[in-house]
Scaffold this motif. Sequence first.
Motif, PDB file in Angstrom:
ATOM      1  N   GLY A 183      -0.696   8.689   8.316  1.00  0.00           N
ATOM      2  CA  GLY A 183      -2.076   8.617   8.157  1.00  0.00           C
ATOM      3  C   GLY A 183      -2.995   7.755   8.820  1.00  0.00           C
ATOM      4  O   GLY A 183      -4.090   7.749   9.357  1.00  0.00           O
ATOM      5  N   ILE A 184      -2.259   6.277   8.916  1.00  0.00           N
ATOM      6  CA  ILE A 184      -2.926   5.001   9.072  1.00  0.00           C
ATOM      7  C   ILE A 184      -2.628   4.779  10.564  1.00  0.00           C
ATOM      8  O   ILE A 184      -3.020   4.461  11.290  1.00  0.00           O
ATOM      9  N   SER A 185      -1.243   4.168  10.274  1.00  0.00           N
ATOM     10  CA  SER A 185      -0.582   3.316  11.241  1.00  0.00           C
ATOM     11  C   SER A 185      -0.738   4.050  12.720  1.00  0.00           C
ATOM     12  O   SER A 185      -0.815   3.190  13.561  1.00  0.00           O
ATOM     13  N   THR A 186      -0.188   5.298  12.781  1.00  0.00           N
ATOM     14  CA  THR A 186      -0.197   5.997  14.162  1.00  0.00           C
ATOM     15  C   THR A 186      -1.483   6.403  14.535  1.00  0.00           C
ATOM     16  O   THR A 186      -1.935   6.344  15.635  1.00  0.00           O
ATOM     17  N   ALA A 213      -8.558   0.803  -4.750  1.00  0.00           N
ATOM     18  CA  ALA A 213      -9.185   2.391  -5.174  1.00  0.00           C
ATOM     19  C   ALA A 213      -7.873   2.965  -5.911  1.00  0.00           C
ATOM     20  O   ALA A 213      -8.222   3.469  -7.092  1.00  0.00           O
ATOM     21  N   ILE A 214      -6.665   2.713  -5.421  1.00  0.00           N
ATOM     22  CA  ILE A 214      -5.643   3.347  -6.140  1.00  0.00           C
ATOM     23  C   ILE A 214      -5.320   2.678  -7.604  1.00  0.00           C
ATOM     24  O   ILE A 214      -5.233   3.363  -8.452  1.00  0.00           O
ATOM     25  N   VAL A 215      -5.216   1.282  -7.552  1.00  0.00           N
ATOM     26  CA  VAL A 215      -5.213   0.742  -8.910  1.00  0.00           C
ATOM     27  C   VAL A 215      -6.238   1.054  -9.711  1.00  0.00           C
ATOM     28  O   VAL A 215      -6.095   1.113 -10.915  1.00  0.00           O
ATOM     29  N   ARG A 216      -7.408   1.444  -9.329  1.00  0.00           N
ATOM     30  CA  ARG A 216      -8.598   1.485  -9.974  1.00  0.00           C
ATOM     31  C   ARG A 216      -8.757   2.700 -10.650  1.00  0.00           C
ATOM     32  O   ARG A 216      -8.801   3.114 -11.644  1.00  0.00           O
ATOM     33  N   PHE A 217      -8.361   3.797  -9.624  1.00  0.00           N
ATOM     34  CA  PHE A 217      -8.729   5.507 -10.154  1.00  0.00           C
ATOM     35  C   PHE A 217      -7.492   6.126 -10.099  1.00  0.00           C
ATOM     36  O   PHE A 217      -7.296   7.173 -10.708  1.00  0.00           O
ATOM     37  N   PHE A 218      -6.338   5.785  -9.601  1.00  0.00           N
ATOM     38  CA  PHE A 218      -5.133   6.647  -9.456  1.00  0.00           C
ATOM     39  C   PHE A 218      -3.923   5.669  -9.684  1.00  0.00           C
ATOM     40  O   PHE A 218      -2.922   5.999  -8.562  1.00  0.00           O
ATOM     41  N   PRO A 219      -3.724   5.126 -10.523  1.00  0.00           N
ATOM     42  CA  PRO A 219      -2.442   3.884 -10.548  1.00  0.00           C
ATOM     43  C   PRO A 219      -1.360   4.822 -10.580  1.00  0.00           C
ATOM     44  O   PRO A 219      -0.157   4.207 -10.432  1.00  0.00           O
ATOM     45  N   GLU A 220      -1.286   5.982 -11.065  1.00  0.00           N
ATOM     46  CA  GLU A 220      -0.055   6.824 -11.043  1.00  0.00           C
ATOM     47  C   GLU A 220       0.808   6.893  -9.639  1.00  0.00           C
ATOM     48  O   GLU A 220       2.010   6.817  -9.629  1.00  0.00           O
ATOM     49  N   GLY A 221       0.145   7.116  -8.608  1.00  0.00           N
ATOM     50  CA  GLY A 221       0.590   7.229  -7.325  1.00  0.00           C
ATOM     51  C   GLY A 221       0.826   8.942  -7.061  1.00  0.00           C
ATOM     52  O   GLY A 221       1.154   9.576  -7.783  1.00  0.00           O
ATOM     53  N   LEU A 222       0.991   9.316  -5.738  1.00  0.00           N
ATOM     54  CA  LEU A 222       1.061  10.456  -5.343  1.00  0.00           C
ATOM     55  C   LEU A 222       2.302  11.275  -6.096  1.00  0.00           C
ATOM     56  O   LEU A 222       2.239  12.433  -6.457  1.00  0.00           O
ATOM     57  N   LEU A 269      11.272   8.566  -5.180  1.00  0.00           N
ATOM     58  CA  LEU A 269      10.738   8.840  -4.045  1.00  0.00           C
ATOM     59  C   LEU A 269       9.362   8.405  -3.664  1.00  0.00           C
ATOM     60  O   LEU A 269       8.898   8.703  -2.363  1.00  0.00           O
ATOM     61  N   GLY A 270       8.757   7.911  -4.465  1.00  0.00           N
ATOM     62  CA  GLY A 270       7.286   7.586  -4.086  1.00  0.00           C
ATOM     63  C   GLY A 270       7.047   6.785  -2.854  1.00  0.00           C
ATOM     64  O   GLY A 270       6.131   6.917  -2.117  1.00  0.00           O
ATOM     65  N   PRO A 271       7.972   5.376  -2.937  1.00  0.00           N
ATOM     66  CA  PRO A 271       7.676   4.882  -1.459  1.00  0.00           C
ATOM     67  C   PRO A 271       8.116   5.706  -0.079  1.00  0.00           C
ATOM     68  O   PRO A 271       7.314   5.242   0.855  1.00  0.00           O
ATOM     69  N   VAL A 272       8.757   6.553  -0.405  1.00  0.00           N
ATOM     70  CA  VAL A 272       9.038   7.308   0.769  1.00  0.00           C
ATOM     71  C   VAL A 272       7.831   8.295   0.941  1.00  0.00           C
ATOM     72  O   VAL A 272       7.504   8.209   2.321  1.00  0.00           O
ATOM     73  N   VAL A 273       7.292   8.930   0.140  1.00  0.00           N
ATOM     74  CA  VAL A 273       6.075   9.546   0.151  1.00  0.00           C
ATOM     75  C   VAL A 273       4.897   8.715   0.849  1.00  0.00           C
ATOM     76  O   VAL A 273       4.161   8.838   1.861  1.00  0.00           O
ATOM     77  N   GLY A 274       4.731   7.443   0.208  1.00  0.00           N
ATOM     78  CA  GLY A 274       3.841   6.523   0.682  1.00  0.00           C
ATOM     79  C   GLY A 274       4.023   6.011   2.069  1.00  0.00           C
ATOM     80  O   GLY A 274       3.135   6.022   2.790  1.00  0.00           O
ATOM     81  N   ALA A 275       5.512   5.949   2.306  1.00  0.00           N
ATOM     82  CA  ALA A 275       5.657   5.401   3.862  1.00  0.00           C
ATOM     83  C   ALA A 275       5.304   6.527   4.730  1.00  0.00           C
ATOM     84  O   ALA A 275       4.511   6.217   5.872  1.00  0.00           O
ATOM     85  N   LEU A 276       5.499   7.652   4.399  1.00  0.00           N
ATOM     86  CA  LEU A 276       4.926   8.873   5.338  1.00  0.00           C
ATOM     87  C   LEU A 276       3.581   8.870   5.319  1.00  0.00           C
ATOM     88  O   LEU A 276       3.019   9.083   6.638  1.00  0.00           O
ATOM     89  N   ALA A 277       3.014   8.856   4.250  1.00  0.00           N
ATOM     90  CA  ALA A 277       1.278   9.009   4.245  1.00  0.00           C
ATOM     91  C   ALA A 277       0.747   7.959   5.098  1.00  0.00           C
ATOM     92  O   ALA A 277      -0.016   8.329   5.788  1.00  0.00           O
ATOM     93  N   VAL A 295       0.767  -1.118  -0.044  1.00  0.00           N
ATOM     94  CA  VAL A 295      -0.007   0.033  -0.103  1.00  0.00           C
ATOM     95  C   VAL A 295       0.923   1.155   0.020  1.00  0.00           C
ATOM     96  O   VAL A 295       0.496   2.267  -0.679  1.00  0.00           O
ATOM     97  N   MET A 296       1.930   1.243   0.781  1.00  0.00           N
ATOM     98  CA  MET A 296       3.002   2.348   0.713  1.00  0.00           C
ATOM     99  C   MET A 296       3.371   2.547  -0.571  1.00  0.00           C
ATOM    100  O   MET A 296       3.540   3.772  -1.294  1.00  0.00           O
ATOM    101  N   VAL A 297       3.981   1.482  -1.562  1.00  0.00           N
ATOM    102  CA  VAL A 297       4.539   1.771  -2.821  1.00  0.00           C
ATOM    103  C   VAL A 297       3.428   2.200  -3.727  1.00  0.00           C
ATOM    104  O   VAL A 297       3.659   3.155  -4.363  1.00  0.00           O
ATOM    105  N   ILE A 298       2.253   1.487  -3.682  1.00  0.00           N
ATOM    106  CA  ILE A 298       1.309   1.985  -4.637  1.00  0.00           C
ATOM    107  C   ILE A 298       0.711   3.282  -4.619  1.00  0.00           C
ATOM    108  O   ILE A 298       0.471   3.930  -5.651  1.00  0.00           O
ATOM    109  N   ILE A 299       0.673   3.608  -3.329  1.00  0.00           N
ATOM    110  CA  ILE A 299      -0.016   5.085  -2.966  1.00  0.00           C
ATOM    111  C   ILE A 299       1.164   6.134  -3.401  1.00  0.00           C
ATOM    112  O   ILE A 299       0.658   7.235  -3.977  1.00  0.00           O
ATOM    113  N   GLY A 300       2.220   5.696  -3.036  1.00  0.00           N
ATOM    114  CA  GLY A 300       3.293   6.642  -3.338  1.00  0.00           C
ATOM    115  C   GLY A 300       3.825   6.983  -4.870  1.00  0.00           C
ATOM    116  O   GLY A 300       4.056   8.005  -5.291  1.00  0.00           O
ATOM    117  N   GLY A 301       3.686   5.758  -5.535  1.00  0.00           N
ATOM    118  CA  GLY A 301       4.058   5.600  -6.984  1.00  0.00           C
ATOM    119  C   GLY A 301       4.822   4.805  -7.317  1.00  0.00           C
ATOM    120  O   GLY A 301       6.249   4.757  -7.021  1.00  0.00           O
TER     121      GLY A 301
END
Lengths: 286, 342
Positions: B283-286, B305-314, B271-279, B260-266
Motif C-alpha cells: 500500500g505504501i512502500s512500493t 489514527a490506529i491507536v486512537r480509533f482502531f487499536p485492535e488492528g486488521l 498473523l497480524g504483523p504478516v498482514v500489516g507487512a503486506l498492507a 506501523v506494520m505491527v500496529i495496523i496488522g494487530g
Amino acid sequence: MNATTILNGLLMGGLYALVALGLSLVFGVLRLINLAHGVLVVGASYGALELTQLVHLGPFAALPVVVVVAACFGYGLQRLVLTNLLLKGTEAGIVGTFGLAVLGEAAFASGFTSNGQSLSSSLATASIRIGGTTLEAVLVVATAVAVALTAVLALGISRTRAGSVLRAAASDPATAELMGIDVRQVFAVAVALAAALAAVAGVLYGVASSFTPTSDTSLLLIAVAVVVVGGVGNLTGTLVAGLAVGLVQALSVGLFGGGYSDFTVYLLFFLVLVVRPTGLLGRGAL
Amino acid sequence: MATATAHVVTGAAELDPLARRRVPVAVGALAVVAVVGLGAERLLSPALLNVGVTLFAYVALAEAWNILGGLSGQMSLGVGAFVGTGAYSMALAMNHLGWSWLPGLLVASAAAGVLSAVLAVPLLRLHGDYFAVGTLAAGLALEAWVNNWGFAGGSSGISIAVGAVPTLGTLYSIGLVVAFLAVAVTVVLRWSIFGLRLLALRESELGAELLGVDVVRYRLLVLVLSGMLTGLAGGLFALTQINFVPSDMFGMTWTIEALVMVIIGGMGSVLGPVVGALAIYYGISTELATYPTLSLFLEGGLLLAIVRFFPEGLWPFAVRRLRALAAPARAARRLSGVAARR
C-alpha cells in the motif's frame, strides 16, 4: 581546553534546560514522555523561519506569535488527541506521540528542504567578553531565559492557587476530579504551557545553531536525559541538570572531538538510568 | 496499560493451555505454504522475486518487533540498532573474512543477539516509556558511533562484494526461509507456556512476578530472540541493498516501518504483523517509493489514527468478525445436536 570552551558548554546547557523545561512539565503532570516534544521545539524554529522570510520579522519579533500558536496547538493536541490516548494506557501514549513525531518530521521535510537552516539574527554572531573569556551572546540570553522561566514556573507551581490545582491533578487525578477540579482542562493547559516553553526554546535554538527536519530526535533525547538526570517533576532539577549535561558535552568534545558529542549525551543518559533511575536530584514537587 | 491490549487476549481459546495442540498444525501449515512458495520460485518474474525478498524481510522485521512489543510489552524504538548490526556484521564478515552468505547471515543474527544481551544490562532496568526512550537512545548512539568508525567505512558506508551476493532466485528462497522462521517462532511463543508468561508480564510485571514468573529472565530471553530475528532481517536487507551508509541501516525508518506494520496488522497476534507487512509494503512502500515524504506522512498519520480509533488492528478484527458470523450457525448446530439426543 580553556575557560571559554567550558563556560560556553555550560551556557549551551542553559539552552538544553530550556528545551527540556516543557518536557519536564508534561512528564511531571501527565506521567508521559511526550515523544513529540522535539517536534514542538523544531516546529517553533521552522515557524519563526517562515515568519522571518514571509513578513521579514526578526526572530525575536516573531517569538510572541510562535509562542501563542504553539500554546493553542498544544491545547488542541491534548484535548483532541492525547487525552484519549492516555486513557488507553502507556503503550498507546508511546505509539501516538511517536506517530506525531513522524508526522512532524514529514511536515518539515515537505515544507522545507532537508538542508540545515538557521534563524539569522545579529545575536547569533555577537559575543560577550568577560575577563579572558568570550561567551556566545545567544547562549547567555538562552541561559538567562531558562533561569527566569524556571524560577517563574517553580514559584507559580509551589505558591499560587493555580499551581496547587496543577499539583493536585498531577498527584491524584481521580481525587482531584472529586474535589471539583476539571482535570482534563488542567492537563490541556499544562500541555499548552509546555508547547509555549518549547516554542521559546525552539526560536533560541534556531538562532544558536542550525536545524534540519530530523533535529527533533536528538533534541528529544537530550531533553529526556536532562529531565531524567534532574528528577521527574523537579523543574529546578531540570535547570541544574541541563547545565550539567552541557558541561559534560563540552568536556567530551574537548577530550574526544566533536564526532562523539551526541554519543556522550546518550551514554550519560544510560548511565544515569542504570545507576539512579529516579534522577540524581530526586523527585520534585509535581 | 491493560486496556490498550486486553482485547487481544480476551479470546478464551488464546489463553487455553490446550492451544498448544494447535502449534504443530499451525507450523505444519506454515511449512506447506513455505514449500509451495519455494516451488513457485521458478514461475515468478524477476520483478516479483525482488518484491518477494523485501516483503519476506519485512515480515521477519515485523514479527521480531511483535515478539518483543506485542507479546512482552517492551516497546522498542531502536529497531535500527539491530538491523544495522546485522547488516554491518554480515558485510564485514563477507568482505574481510571472505565468508559466503550463509555463515554471513548466521553472524548477522548472532551479532544482533549479542548486542541485545549487552544492551539488556541497562534496558532491563527500564519499563514502559523509559524502555522505549532507552532503545531510541541506543539506536541513535550506535548510528553516531558507526558514522565515526573508519574501519566500517564511516559515514560513506560499506558495500558487499558483488560476486558474493547470491542470485535473485536464491535470495528469494533465503527470504522465504527467514520469514517462515520468524512466523514459526511467533506461533511457538504465542501458544506456549513461555508465551502465556510473556503475556502475563505484559499486562502486569508485578503481577507476573508474584505468580512466580522470573520476569528478568523472560524479558532478557525475548529481547535476545527478537534481536536475533531483527539481525537476520538486517542481513537480508543488506544482501538486497548491497551498498549502504550507516543512516540506511541504523536509521529511524526501520522502527517506523516495523511499528506501523505491527500496529495496523494487530499487535500481539500471530498473523497480524504478516498482514500489516503486506498492507504497508504494497500500500505504501512500493506505491509511494518515489515520494518518501508522503509515505512518512501516511505512516505517522496511520500510527496516530490506529491507536486512537482502531487499536485492535486488521487481523484480530477480521478474526473476531468471522467468528461472530460463524457463531449463529455454530449455536444452531449445537441446539440441533441437543434436540437429536433428546
